[in-house]
Motif scaffolding. Sequence first.
Motif, short mmCIF file in Angstrom:
data_model
loop_
_atom_site.label_atom_id
_atom_site.label_comp_id
_atom_site.label_asym_id
_atom_site.label_seq_id
_atom_site.Cartn_x
_atom_site.Cartn_y
_atom_site.Cartn_z
N LYS A 74 0.84 -1.19 0.00
CA LYS A 74 0.00 0.00 0.00
C LYS A 74 0.88 1.25 0.00
N GLY A 75 0.61 2.16 -0.87
CA GLY A 75 1.41 3.37 -0.95
C GLY A 75 2.60 3.23 -1.87
N GLY A 76 2.76 2.08 -2.52
CA GLY A 76 3.83 1.90 -3.48
C GLY A 76 5.16 1.50 -2.89
N ALA A 77 5.25 1.26 -1.60
CA ALA A 77 6.52 0.88 -0.99
C ALA A 77 6.76 -0.60 -1.19
N SER A 78 8.00 -0.99 -1.16
CA SER A 78 8.30 -2.42 -1.28
C SER A 78 7.89 -3.15 -0.02
N SER A 79 7.76 -4.46 -0.11
CA SER A 79 7.29 -5.22 1.05
C SER A 79 8.28 -5.20 2.20
N SER A 80 9.52 -4.79 1.94
CA SER A 80 10.49 -4.74 3.02
C SER A 80 10.31 -3.50 3.89
N ALA A 81 9.54 -2.53 3.42
CA ALA A 81 9.31 -1.31 4.19
C ALA A 81 8.15 -1.52 5.15
N TYR A 82 8.34 -1.10 6.37
CA TYR A 82 7.27 -1.19 7.36
C TYR A 82 6.39 0.04 7.28
N LEU A 83 5.13 -0.14 7.56
CA LEU A 83 4.23 1.00 7.64
C LEU A 83 4.20 1.48 9.09
N HIS A 84 4.32 2.78 9.26
CA HIS A 84 4.33 3.38 10.60
C HIS A 84 3.12 4.29 10.76
N PRO A 85 2.50 4.25 11.94
CA PRO A 85 1.32 5.09 12.15
C PRO A 85 1.69 6.55 12.43
N TYR A 86 0.84 7.41 11.94
CA TYR A 86 0.90 8.84 12.23
C TYR A 86 -0.46 9.20 12.82
N ALA A 87 -0.47 9.90 13.94
CA ALA A 87 -1.72 10.24 14.61
C ALA A 87 -2.02 11.72 14.45
N CYS A 88 -3.24 12.01 14.03
CA CYS A 88 -3.72 13.38 13.94
C CYS A 88 -4.67 13.60 15.11
N PHE A 89 -4.33 14.55 15.97
CA PHE A 89 -5.17 14.81 17.13
C PHE A 89 -6.32 15.75 16.80
N ARG A 90 -6.24 16.48 15.69
CA ARG A 90 -7.35 17.35 15.29
C ARG A 90 -8.56 16.54 14.86
N CYS A 91 -8.32 15.55 14.00
CA CYS A 91 -9.47 14.78 13.50
C CYS A 91 -9.55 13.39 14.13
N ARG A 92 -8.67 13.11 15.09
CA ARG A 92 -8.68 11.83 15.83
C ARG A 92 -8.62 10.64 14.88
N LYS A 93 -7.62 10.68 14.02
CA LYS A 93 -7.42 9.58 13.08
C LYS A 93 -5.95 9.22 13.03
N SER A 94 -5.71 8.00 12.59
CA SER A 94 -4.36 7.53 12.39
C SER A 94 -4.26 6.99 10.97
N PHE A 95 -3.14 7.25 10.33
CA PHE A 95 -2.89 6.69 9.01
C PHE A 95 -1.46 6.19 8.98
N LYS A 96 -1.15 5.31 8.04
CA LYS A 96 0.19 4.71 8.00
C LYS A 96 0.94 5.12 6.74
N ARG A 97 2.25 5.27 6.92
CA ARG A 97 3.15 5.58 5.81
C ARG A 97 4.38 4.69 5.93
N ALA A 98 5.02 4.43 4.81
CA ALA A 98 6.17 3.52 4.78
C ALA A 98 7.43 4.14 5.36
N SER A 99 7.55 5.43 5.35
CA SER A 99 8.79 6.06 5.80
C SER A 99 8.63 6.72 7.15
#
Length: 134
Positions: free
Chosen positions: A12-37
């Motif tokens: 997901k996001g075009g990263a290779s399978s060796s890249a881990y997805l890390h969560p980012y938390a937004c406190f304004r909208c109370r959501k978390s999303f993941k990115r490879a870097s």
Amino acid sequence: MDRDASTPPAQKGGASSSAYLHPYACFRCRKSFKRASRANAVLTCPDCGGPSIGLTRKFKPPKRTDIKQWEKVEALVRHGFLFWSLGEPYPETLDQVTAFAQRHAGFIGRERAKRPDAYAQIEAALSDMSGTLK
């Protein structure tokens, strides 16, 4: 078209399978999303455009509607916790955060010393967000 067996499947996001997805938390909208870097300690939230704080893969976001738990998570991040394994469970309530932070002050001090630029980014983002939770 067949994929070359030596090429890992895209993640997901075009990263290779060796890249881990890390969560980012937004406190304004109370959501978390993941990115490879994890190159950036703070990214722009894709929903509200506000700052989202990079946390460790151990972070499990509360439900968006659980405002008390999001307040607790924000308080922990403001104390410097990015959700590592610490040898004891994280506090269950906001009232327990200060004592928890005091018990782990030495650890947080060492983490801040290892990554001063990341913590400066996080502190700048948090200082711009007063009364973040809607």
